[in-house]
Motif scaffolding. Sequence first.
Motif, mmCIF file in Angstrom:
data_model
loop_
_atom_site.group_PDB
_atom_site.id
_atom_site.type_symbol
_atom_site.label_atom_id
_atom_site.label_comp_id
_atom_site.label_asym_id
_atom_site.label_seq_id
_atom_site.Cartn_x
_atom_site.Cartn_y
_atom_site.Cartn_z
ATOM 1 N N LEU A 141 0.843 -1.190 0.000
ATOM 2 C CA LEU A 141 0.000 0.000 0.000
ATOM 3 C C LEU A 141 0.878 1.241 0.000
ATOM 4 O O LEU A 141 1.803 1.345 0.805
ATOM 5 C CB LEU A 141 -0.900 -0.001 1.236
ATOM 6 C CG LEU A 141 -1.809 -1.221 1.380
ATOM 7 C CD1 LEU A 141 -2.523 -1.192 2.713
ATOM 8 C CD2 LEU A 141 -2.800 -1.275 0.237
ATOM 9 N N PRO A 142 0.589 2.190 -0.876
ATOM 10 C CA PRO A 142 1.428 3.388 -0.935
ATOM 11 C C PRO A 142 1.148 4.337 0.223
ATOM 12 O O PRO A 142 -0.003 4.617 0.537
ATOM 13 C CB PRO A 142 1.028 4.021 -2.269
ATOM 14 C CG PRO A 142 -0.376 3.574 -2.500
ATOM 15 C CD PRO A 142 -0.485 2.205 -1.877
ATOM 16 N N LEU A 143 2.207 4.776 0.868
ATOM 17 C CA LEU A 143 2.123 5.792 1.918
ATOM 18 C C LEU A 143 3.355 6.675 1.811
ATOM 19 O O LEU A 143 4.463 6.166 1.658
ATOM 20 C CB LEU A 143 2.109 5.160 3.311
ATOM 21 C CG LEU A 143 0.796 4.710 3.898
ATOM 22 C CD1 LEU A 143 1.018 4.097 5.281
ATOM 23 C CD2 LEU A 143 -0.200 5.849 4.000
ATOM 24 N N ILE A 144 3.149 7.986 1.901
ATOM 25 C CA ILE A 144 4.316 8.861 1.893
ATOM 26 C C ILE A 144 5.104 8.622 3.186
ATOM 27 O O ILE A 144 4.535 8.174 4.197
ATOM 28 C CB ILE A 144 3.926 10.343 1.700
ATOM 29 C CG1 ILE A 144 3.110 10.864 2.878
ATOM 30 C CG2 ILE A 144 3.191 10.555 0.386
ATOM 31 C CD1 ILE A 144 2.874 12.373 2.816
ATOM 32 N N PRO A 145 6.397 8.887 3.167
ATOM 33 C CA PRO A 145 7.245 8.551 4.323
ATOM 34 C C PRO A 145 6.764 9.113 5.659
ATOM 35 O O PRO A 145 6.791 8.410 6.672
ATOM 36 C CB PRO A 145 8.612 9.124 3.935
ATOM 37 C CG PRO A 145 8.612 9.049 2.437
ATOM 38 C CD PRO A 145 7.193 9.365 2.039
ATOM 39 N N ARG A 146 6.305 10.348 5.708
ATOM 40 C CA ARG A 146 5.858 10.912 6.996
ATOM 41 C C ARG A 146 4.623 10.188 7.526
ATOM 42 O O ARG A 146 4.473 10.031 8.732
ATOM 43 C CB ARG A 146 5.562 12.390 6.860
ATOM 44 C CG ARG A 146 6.821 13.181 6.646
ATOM 45 C CD ARG A 146 6.766 14.506 7.346
ATOM 46 N NE ARG A 146 7.792 15.364 6.803
ATOM 47 C CZ ARG A 146 8.853 15.748 7.488
ATOM 48 N NH1 ARG A 146 9.018 15.386 8.729
ATOM 49 N NH2 ARG A 146 9.742 16.536 6.931
ATOM 50 N N TYR A 147 3.739 9.797 6.642
ATOM 51 C CA TYR A 147 2.540 9.081 7.090
ATOM 52 C C TYR A 147 2.915 7.692 7.596
ATOM 53 O O TYR A 147 2.353 7.202 8.568
ATOM 54 C CB TYR A 147 1.504 8.990 5.980
ATOM 55 C CG TYR A 147 0.883 10.318 5.590
ATOM 56 C CD1 TYR A 147 1.313 11.530 6.137
ATOM 57 C CD2 TYR A 147 -0.128 10.375 4.665
ATOM 58 C CE1 TYR A 147 0.752 12.741 5.774
ATOM 59 C CE2 TYR A 147 -0.711 11.587 4.301
ATOM 60 C CZ TYR A 147 -0.260 12.765 4.857
ATOM 61 O OH TYR A 147 -0.832 13.958 4.495
ATOM 62 N N LEU A 148 3.890 7.070 6.950
ATOM 63 C CA LEU A 148 4.392 5.791 7.432
ATOM 64 C C LEU A 148 5.046 5.970 8.796
ATOM 65 O O LEU A 148 4.835 5.168 9.706
ATOM 66 C CB LEU A 148 5.371 5.196 6.429
ATOM 67 C CG LEU A 148 5.829 3.776 6.718
ATOM 68 C CD1 LEU A 148 4.659 2.804 6.684
ATOM 69 C CD2 LEU A 148 6.886 3.349 5.730
#
Length: 108
Positions: free
Chosen positions: A25-32
Amino acid sequence: MPRYRFSEFTLSTRTRRLVRNGEQLPLIPRYLDLLIFLIERRRDAVHRREIFDRVWNDVIVSDSALSQAIRTLRRTLGVDPREPRFIRTLSRHGYQLTCPGLLQEGDG
């Protein structure tokens, strides 16, 4: 480094990947980073200030940026915002991860 399993998800902190039923699932680094922080602190109600200090420590962001991040995480996790399944909002405080059955294992 730990790997976390909850519901149909696996989150690898080593590879920085969130996977549902074998699909990344794609997540930008800060959200991860936010998801990992909430998982690490899952036993606590995490104040918004703590989240800003940990996830956005190098930039100044508004409360709306955090709200957007939480909305995106909920959408990625397939959660109905009216019935928060994994991330609980604590009014005027912050957030808490609610994942019964979360397993932590080595991610070697």
